[in-house]
Design a protein around this motif. Sequence first.
Motif, PDB file in Angstrom:
ATOM      1  N   PRO A 150       0.840  -1.206   0.000  1.00 40.13           N
ATOM      2  CA  PRO A 150       0.000   0.000   0.000  1.00 40.13           C
ATOM      3  C   PRO A 150       0.868   1.245   0.000  1.00 40.13           C
ATOM      4  O   PRO A 150       2.092   1.167   0.166  1.00 40.13           O
ATOM      5  CB  PRO A 150      -0.783  -0.139   1.308  1.00 40.13           C
ATOM      6  CG  PRO A 150       0.142  -0.904   2.195  1.00 40.13           C
ATOM      7  CD  PRO A 150       0.886  -1.860   1.305  1.00 40.13           C
ATOM      8  N   LYS A 151       0.247   2.380  -0.177  1.00 36.55           N
ATOM      9  CA  LYS A 151       0.977   3.641  -0.142  1.00 36.55           C
ATOM     10  C   LYS A 151       1.390   3.928   1.297  1.00 36.55           C
ATOM     11  O   LYS A 151       0.546   4.023   2.192  1.00 36.55           O
ATOM     12  CB  LYS A 151       0.100   4.772  -0.675  1.00 36.55           C
ATOM     13  CG  LYS A 151       0.853   6.067  -0.932  1.00 36.55           C
ATOM     14  CD  LYS A 151      -0.050   7.087  -1.603  1.00 36.55           C
ATOM     15  CE  LYS A 151       0.717   8.361  -1.906  1.00 36.55           C
ATOM     16  NZ  LYS A 151      -0.166   9.377  -2.566  1.00 36.55           N
TER      17      LYS A 151
ATOM     18  N   THR B 249       2.132   4.593   9.167  1.00 35.23           N
ATOM     19  CA  THR B 249       2.218   3.384   8.345  1.00 35.23           C
ATOM     20  C   THR B 249       3.613   2.802   8.506  1.00 35.23           C
ATOM     21  O   THR B 249       4.609   3.530   8.472  1.00 35.23           O
ATOM     22  CB  THR B 249       1.944   3.688   6.858  1.00 35.23           C
ATOM     23  OG1 THR B 249       2.801   4.752   6.423  1.00 35.23           O
ATOM     24  CG2 THR B 249       0.491   4.097   6.651  1.00 35.23           C
TER      25      THR B 249
ATOM     26  N   ASP C 179       2.615   6.544   3.220  1.00 40.57           N
ATOM     27  CA  ASP C 179       2.861   7.977   3.361  1.00 40.57           C
ATOM     28  C   ASP C 179       2.453   8.509   4.731  1.00 40.57           C
ATOM     29  O   ASP C 179       2.357   9.716   4.938  1.00 40.57           O
ATOM     30  CB  ASP C 179       2.118   8.745   2.277  1.00 40.57           C
ATOM     31  CG  ASP C 179       0.613   8.507   2.309  1.00 40.57           C
ATOM     32  OD1 ASP C 179       0.164   7.650   3.103  1.00 40.57           O
ATOM     33  OD2 ASP C 179      -0.116   9.164   1.541  1.00 40.57           O
TER      34      ASP C 179
ATOM     35  N   ASP D 198      -4.969   5.114   1.317  1.00 42.42           N
ATOM     36  CA  ASP D 198      -4.913   4.084   0.283  1.00 42.42           C
ATOM     37  C   ASP D 198      -6.072   3.099   0.473  1.00 42.42           C
ATOM     38  O   ASP D 198      -6.286   2.588   1.578  1.00 42.42           O
ATOM     39  CB  ASP D 198      -3.577   3.338   0.363  1.00 42.42           C
ATOM     40  CG  ASP D 198      -3.308   2.478  -0.852  1.00 42.42           C
ATOM     41  OD1 ASP D 198      -4.202   1.708  -1.247  1.00 42.42           O
ATOM     42  OD2 ASP D 198      -2.201   2.558  -1.402  1.00 42.42           O
TER      43      ASP D 198
END
Length: 396
Positions: free
Chosen positions: A61-62, A202, A64, A69
């Motif tokens: 997943p992103k 994340t 950031d 996401d």
Amino acid sequence: MRDAFPKRALISVCFLLPGILCLSSLLLISQSQPRAQSKERQIGAQEPLRTASASRIDGPPKLDGTLDDPAWQHATPIPNFLQREPFEGQTPTEKTEVRILYDKHQVYFGISCFDSDSKRIVATELRRDVPQELDDYFEIIIDSAHDRRNAYVFQVNPLGTQRDALITEEQRTEPSLGDGDPGWDGVWTSEARITKQGWTATIAIPFSTLNFMRSRDVIWGINFKRFIRRKNEEDLWSGWRRTYGAARISHAGELHGISGIGSGRLFIVKPYGLVGFSHFPANTAGTGFTPGISALHTGGVDVKIGLRSNLSTNLTANTDCADTDLDTQQFNLTPYKLFFPEKRQFFLENAGVFAFSIGGDNDLLFFSRQIGIDPITGEEVPINGGAKVTGSLGNF
């Protein structure tokens, strides 16, 4: 509780070659009744075993620092944290959720730390691997071997600053130092963001960092901890009782659902090189220095290899200790020698195997700080090479 663990021992062997060979080993054995552990956990501790599930995705997943996401929506949120401090067993004052995803090579954590007053979130620390006890932070504890005794610690604050550590044999550290031995360094990535609703993070952890090689029907021990600085509030997902805490791996929950992953063999190489020159004027003749310009050059390498899921080796050649933290200046007003803790990376990794009390506060079975120092003159003895194998093998 220690008699309720599987029969196991930890072995650590260290070879150093400054012209001297040093061999140290430690054997710790405890009797076991594996099947009785789960029952005792529920009856004696009155806390049922908590389980979580990871969801598989095709790609990462992103990462950031946000959970925008769409991939994060495939994961089931993990709520139901409880206070350990200041009110044991009570509902936390702020909500926390964790989502877990994985692909063939990494496991991903999406963390939502909601806060009713996000302007009062404390986030100041930017240095890696230092205690974050003066900040808000979130911590992930992973027992990848599922032995209920040892674990990896991954900690992040609202600025994304990382701290990682090892917990060995459920050993606790002083609260001001954080959970686990920070001498271990892993390869992982993290990002965090402060929002109006609180803060999110994340985290991506390669399976190779965990030295994990099994690929089917994976069960990990896992726990989560959130600390809210301004309230001195410590929230845990499992093992929330005041007598337990994050370091009590035997009271962690379980993570299910990971299957069909890569081998994850650990292999890290860290070379270094240094070049320069020295210049001494002509009037230094006769002082022991050679006048003129001379070249300076050196180099070395550190290697870490995962032999199997619970066994790793560290190799070093021409060890460079230039990045080691300086010792805190001490004044000795007693008749006893000063104690300076080990700070060199090669010796710190898995040092918790030897870190248990044998009578006094600073009485250690194996004190590696003496390696590399002449016992008579106190002068430095360069370490040309070293090897260390740590972990568990069968019942040892």
